[in-house]
Design an enzyme around this catalytic site. Sequence first.
Site, PDB file in Angstrom:
ATOM      1  N   TYR A 179      -5.146   5.912  -1.112  1.00 48.58           N
ATOM      2  CA  TYR A 179      -4.431   4.644  -0.940  1.00 48.58           C
ATOM      3  C   TYR A 179      -4.703   3.698  -2.108  1.00 48.58           C
ATOM      4  O   TYR A 179      -3.775   3.116  -2.676  1.00 48.58           O
ATOM      5  CB  TYR A 179      -4.840   3.985   0.377  1.00 48.58           C
ATOM      6  N   SER A 225      -1.124  -4.614  -2.975  1.00 52.69           N
ATOM      7  CA  SER A 225      -2.130  -4.726  -1.926  1.00 52.69           C
ATOM      8  C   SER A 225      -3.377  -5.319  -2.554  1.00 52.69           C
ATOM      9  O   SER A 225      -3.547  -5.287  -3.785  1.00 52.69           O
ATOM     10  CB  SER A 225      -2.449  -3.343  -1.341  1.00 52.69           C
TER      11      SER A 225
END
Length: 271
Positions: free
Chosen positions: A157, A144
């Site tokens: 996250y 990501s």
Amino acid sequence: MTRWLDGKRALVVGAGSGIGRAVVDAYLEEGAQVAVLEHDRAKCALLKSQLPGVPVSQGDATTADANERAVAAAVAAFGGLDTLVNCVGIFDFYKGITDISTDELGPAFDEMFKTNVLSHLQSVKAAVPALRAQKGSSIVLTESASSFYPGRGGVLYVASKFAVRGLVSTLAYELAPHIRVNGVAPGGTLNTDLRGLHNLSLGDVRLDDAPDRARDLAARTPLNVALTPPDHAWSYVFLASDRSRGITATSTHPDGGSVMGAASPSPQSRG
């Protein structure tokens, strides 16, 4: 002209929607044979109806059993396996350490790292024997933008995606020269089913449901683009192809150039 993945046999984990589904479609378009593992039963049924030639395994990618069954199904159908892709993930909706209660922290941590990190390890563990049996095999994990800089997610996250970045590096080192390992680090993406943590009461919240998401995603990138799963899928195609045979332990960054402004993203640019 030869398609990029002619002769390749791939397993895509987390293939029922979003980036995973786009990877399946791109791989098929480029000549690969593709099998999938997906947790959601409704998504499995849709995959079976839309792609009748694709072996579909239903199961939880955080478990050894589901991954072993999916690898076995791919090998049985295609005679071997050349590429593993993992697109499994869950989000925390920007929750910082002060936003998470003491009672929530442990269970939320376990859920985040089990989903975003253990699922990758389990799929790799199951696939390595089949991949080692082939020449020029590869693994592509989904990182990501949050794997490289803060502000694109909350504390759990971002930490989990830094961990996936670590997996790419250490697995590439461990599995060379037989298997190449690379990552794709997408920026914010439209048209996914990315949801929140159940242990933070966010399990039914979808990131894609945010109002004006396309406008906000485009506004935060130097290229002024709101990217979709098919935009990311071609990075996975390249990294699985023989055209990238000299590339391992690296990441592609389909993020609209957002890395140029990543040092201090504003809250309004998050997503």
